[in-house]
Structure formats: structure tokens, C-alpha cells
Design a protein around this motif. Structure first.
Motif, PDB file in Angstrom:
ATOM      1  N   LEU A   6       0.857  -1.188   0.000  1.00  7.58           N
ATOM      2  CA  LEU A   6       0.000   0.000   0.000  1.00  7.58           C
ATOM      3  C   LEU A   6       0.889   1.233   0.000  1.00  7.58           C
ATOM      4  O   LEU A   6       1.063   1.932   1.008  1.00  7.58           O
ATOM      5  N   GLU A 176      -9.366   3.569  -4.161  1.00  8.38           N
ATOM      6  CA  GLU A 176     -10.273   2.489  -3.760  1.00  8.38           C
ATOM      7  C   GLU A 176     -10.609   1.587  -4.949  1.00  8.38           C
ATOM      8  O   GLU A 176     -10.639   0.365  -4.826  1.00  8.38           O
ATOM      9  N   LEU A 179      -7.510  -0.503  -5.885  1.00  5.39           N
ATOM     10  CA  LEU A 179      -7.279  -1.586  -4.928  1.00  5.39           C
ATOM     11  C   LEU A 179      -8.341  -2.668  -5.069  1.00  5.39           C
ATOM     12  O   LEU A 179      -8.027  -3.868  -5.040  1.00  5.39           O
ATOM     13  N   SER A 180      -9.584  -2.278  -5.246  1.00  9.18           N
ATOM     14  CA  SER A 180     -10.666  -3.253  -5.407  1.00  9.18           C
ATOM     15  C   SER A 180     -10.461  -4.108  -6.656  1.00  9.18           C
ATOM     16  O   SER A 180     -10.705  -5.324  -6.639  1.00  9.18           O
ATOM     17  N   LEU A 183      -7.855  -6.732  -5.864  1.00  6.10           N
ATOM     18  CA  LEU A 183      -8.383  -7.757  -4.964  1.00  6.10           C
ATOM     19  C   LEU A 183      -9.374  -8.678  -5.690  1.00  6.10           C
ATOM     20  O   LEU A 183      -9.406  -9.885  -5.454  1.00  6.10           O
ATOM     21  N   ALA A 192       0.157  -8.224   2.921  1.00  2.00           N
ATOM     22  CA  ALA A 192      -0.179  -6.848   2.571  1.00  2.00           C
ATOM     23  C   ALA A 192       0.660  -5.952   3.466  1.00  2.00           C
ATOM     24  O   ALA A 192       0.704  -6.158   4.691  1.00  2.00           O
ATOM     25  N   SER A 203      -7.076   2.458   3.626  1.00  2.00           N
ATOM     26  CA  SER A 203      -7.191   1.196   2.879  1.00  2.00           C
ATOM     27  C   SER A 203      -7.918   0.093   3.630  1.00  2.00           C
ATOM     28  O   SER A 203      -8.459  -0.833   3.006  1.00  2.00           O
ATOM     29  N   LEU A 207     -10.010  -3.307   2.243  1.00  2.00           N
ATOM     30  CA  LEU A 207      -9.413  -4.633   2.428  1.00  2.00           C
ATOM     31  C   LEU A 207     -10.255  -5.547   3.316  1.00  2.00           C
ATOM     32  O   LEU A 207     -10.134  -6.773   3.232  1.00  2.00           O
ATOM     33  N   LYS A 210     -11.669  -9.011   2.391  1.00  5.46           N
ATOM     34  CA  LYS A 210     -11.215  -9.373   1.042  1.00  5.46           C
ATOM     35  C   LYS A 210      -9.948 -10.227   1.048  1.00  5.46           C
ATOM     36  O   LYS A 210      -9.624 -10.861   0.042  1.00  5.46           O
ATOM     37  N   LEU A 211      -9.230 -10.231   2.166  1.00  5.93           N
ATOM     38  CA  LEU A 211      -7.995 -11.005   2.251  1.00  5.93           C
ATOM     39  C   LEU A 211      -8.247 -12.281   3.040  1.00  5.93           C
ATOM     40  O   LEU A 211      -8.910 -12.252   4.080  1.00  5.93           O
ATOM     41  N   THR A 215      -3.431 -14.482   5.240  1.00  4.39           N
ATOM     42  CA  THR A 215      -2.600 -13.414   4.675  1.00  4.39           C
ATOM     43  C   THR A 215      -2.024 -12.566   5.806  1.00  4.39           C
ATOM     44  O   THR A 215      -2.767 -12.048   6.644  1.00  4.39           O
ATOM     45  N   LEU A 217      -0.280  -9.362   7.621  1.00  8.66           N
ATOM     46  CA  LEU A 217      -0.260  -7.908   7.504  1.00  8.66           C
ATOM     47  C   LEU A 217       1.062  -7.420   8.064  1.00  8.66           C
ATOM     48  O   LEU A 217       1.403  -7.722   9.207  1.00  8.66           O
TER      49      LEU A 217
END
Length: 265
Positions: A6, A176, A179-180, A183, A192, A203, A207, A210-211, A215, A217
Motif C-alpha cells: 500500500l 479504492e 485496490l478493489s 483484490l 499486505a 485502505s 481490504l 477481502k484477504l 494473509t 499484515l
């Protein structure tokens, strides 16, 4: 393995990650604009001292009343350079090695500069308290969304601190949607990576959900780590770079990749 950063494109990260076979997917989140100094017929004004941490002033800068200045980002450095601010005889406290290097190059033209830096805001606050007298007045060149760690810690310890907003932090228009789209493409990311509390704030709503839970961070620093934990709770494993550098990020990602390999074997 794929990594979602990001952050705006940065060749330093691309090079460091590609050397270890990580695929680099940057998504710029922030839009930064410098705030021009406000001048009056009497010249540049001095920032007023504020009791409330986030109640900053947007005025021109006269640094002469202050013994030290605090800088926590390269955008603040850009402001100092573009406005030719004279830091002669000042104590200069900086967060981050890259920011410190940029400011050190600029300060080479001035005399009697004392420059100290730390990896994060908490460590820098400790350095200021341990190495400088509490009656030294400090001027903090900050964002419209400033770090609270330094003002809170210094004021709690009786240090005279003035904040002045020198750059504005906003969402990058259209991020947005960008990023969408990434994803929704179905790419699986091993991690991420977040680089600032503001980046987390903007963000996280996109997110959320969606992750996959596995995943990781990754926070680039301690202040960002606190923001990630607050935004995502314990839904994802959270890791923090020991050093806010490309190699520090690679070290964390390699550890994540190794742990995932063990779990899948």
C-alpha cells in the motif's frame, strides 16, 4: 510469492523484493500536498504553542525561537528544502533512516547542527528526553494527520513543543477502485504491507473481508503496527519490520514465506 504494498511505486522495494523472487504489487494510497507558508507584512509568523496535541497551526515558519526541530517524513523535508529554512545551530530529530539522510544532505550547508534519528517515533521521543534538556523548545513539522506519539510523550514530560502543519495528507483519488480491482482479480498475496497509519486508515475499509485469514499484515514501523492492529484486530497475523528499510521488509517477508512453507508441508 505476491506482495501487496500500500505504497507508491518505489524502485528500491521492487529491486529488493525481486532479488528474493517476491512479486511487487504497489497501490498508491496517499495524496500529499505541501502547505504554502502564509506571509504577512511583518514577515513570517511564528507558530503558536498549542496545548491540544492535534491542534496545529498553518502559518509561515520562523525557527529562531526554537532550539530543536522534529521531522518524521520526507514530505516535511521537502517543505524545509523548498522554503529554504535555516537550521543553523539547531538540534534536529528525525524518524527514519531515509528521512535522516535527506535532511543531513540539506543540513550540510549549515553550521553547528546536531542531528539524531531513530527508526520510529517512540524511540525518537526517548532519545530527545535522554539527550536534551527539557527546557529546550521544539518545533514539529507535521502533517494534517500527525503522529501522536511524539507530542504526547514530550508534553507528558514537560517539554515545550509546537506543532505546525506543513503538508496535507489525503486519499489518492481513485485508489479504492484500483485496490478493489486488484483484490477482485483473485491474486493471492502472502502479505499486505502498510507504510503509515494514514495508509491503514484509508485502505482498511477496502481490504476488510477481502484477504484470506492466513494473509499476513506487515507494518513498516511501530506507529503503523498500532494502526494495523486497531483496524484488523486478530483476523490476520501482524508482523512489523525491525528496520524501516527495503532489506528490513524483505527479512520479514522471508520469515513469513518460511513459516507458510512449514505449515503447508
Amino acid at each position: 510469492m505476491n506482495c501487496l504494498l500500500l505504497h507508491e511505486f518505489d524502485a528500491r522495494f521492487e529491486s529488493a523484493l525481486s532479488e528474493h523472487d517476491f512479486k511487487y504489487c504497489p497501490v498508491p494510497v496517499l495524496h500529499i500536498t505541501l502547505i504554502p507558508p502564509v506571509r504577512n507584512p511583518n514577515g513570517l509568523q511564528t507558530a503558536e504553542n498549542k496545548d491540544v496535541t492535534n491542534d496545529c497551526t498553518r502559518i509561515g515558519v520562523n525557527v529562531s525561537p526554537y532550539g530543536g526541530v522534529i521531522v518524521t517524513s520526507r514530505y516535511a523535508v521537502n517543505y524545509i528544502i523548498e522554503n529554504g529554512i535555516d537550521l543553523s545551530g539547531k538540534c534536529v530529530a528525525v524518524v527514519g533512516p531515509r528521512t535522516a539522510n535527506l535532511l543531513q544532505n540539506y543540513c550540510s550547508k549549515f553550521q553547528r547542527i546536531t542531528l539524531v534519528w531513530a527508526d520510529n517515533a517512540a524511540k525518537l521521543s526517548d532519545i530527545i528526553l535522554a539527550n536534551f534538556q527539557t527546557d529546550l523548545s521544539w518545533l514539529f513539522f507535521c502533517s494534517t494527520k500527525p503522529l501522536e506519539t511524539i507530542p504526547r510523550t514530550l508534553r507528558q514530560n514537560g517539554v515545550n513543543l509546537t506543532q505546525i502543519e506543513v503538508y496535507k495528507t489525503d486519499k489518492k483519488p481513485g485508489f479504492e477502485s484500483d485496490l478493489s480491482s486488484i483484490l477482485n482479480a483473485g491474486t493471492e498475496f502472502v502479505a499486505a504491507v502498510f507504510f503509515s497509519p494514514s495508509g491503514v486508515e484509508f485502505s482498511a475499509p477496502v481490504l476488510a473481508g477481502k484477504l484470506p485469514p492466513h494473509t499476513s499484515l506487515v507494518a513498516f514501523g511501530r506507529s503503523t503496527e498500532a494502526a494495523v492492529t486497531a483496524a484488523f484486530g486478530d483476523v490476520h497475523p501482524v508482523r512489523t519490520c525491525k528496520h524501516p528499510t527495503p532489506s528490513g521488509l524483505v527479512s520479514v517477508l522471508l520469515d513469513i514465506a518460511a513459516q507458510r512453507s512449514i505449515a503447508e508441508s
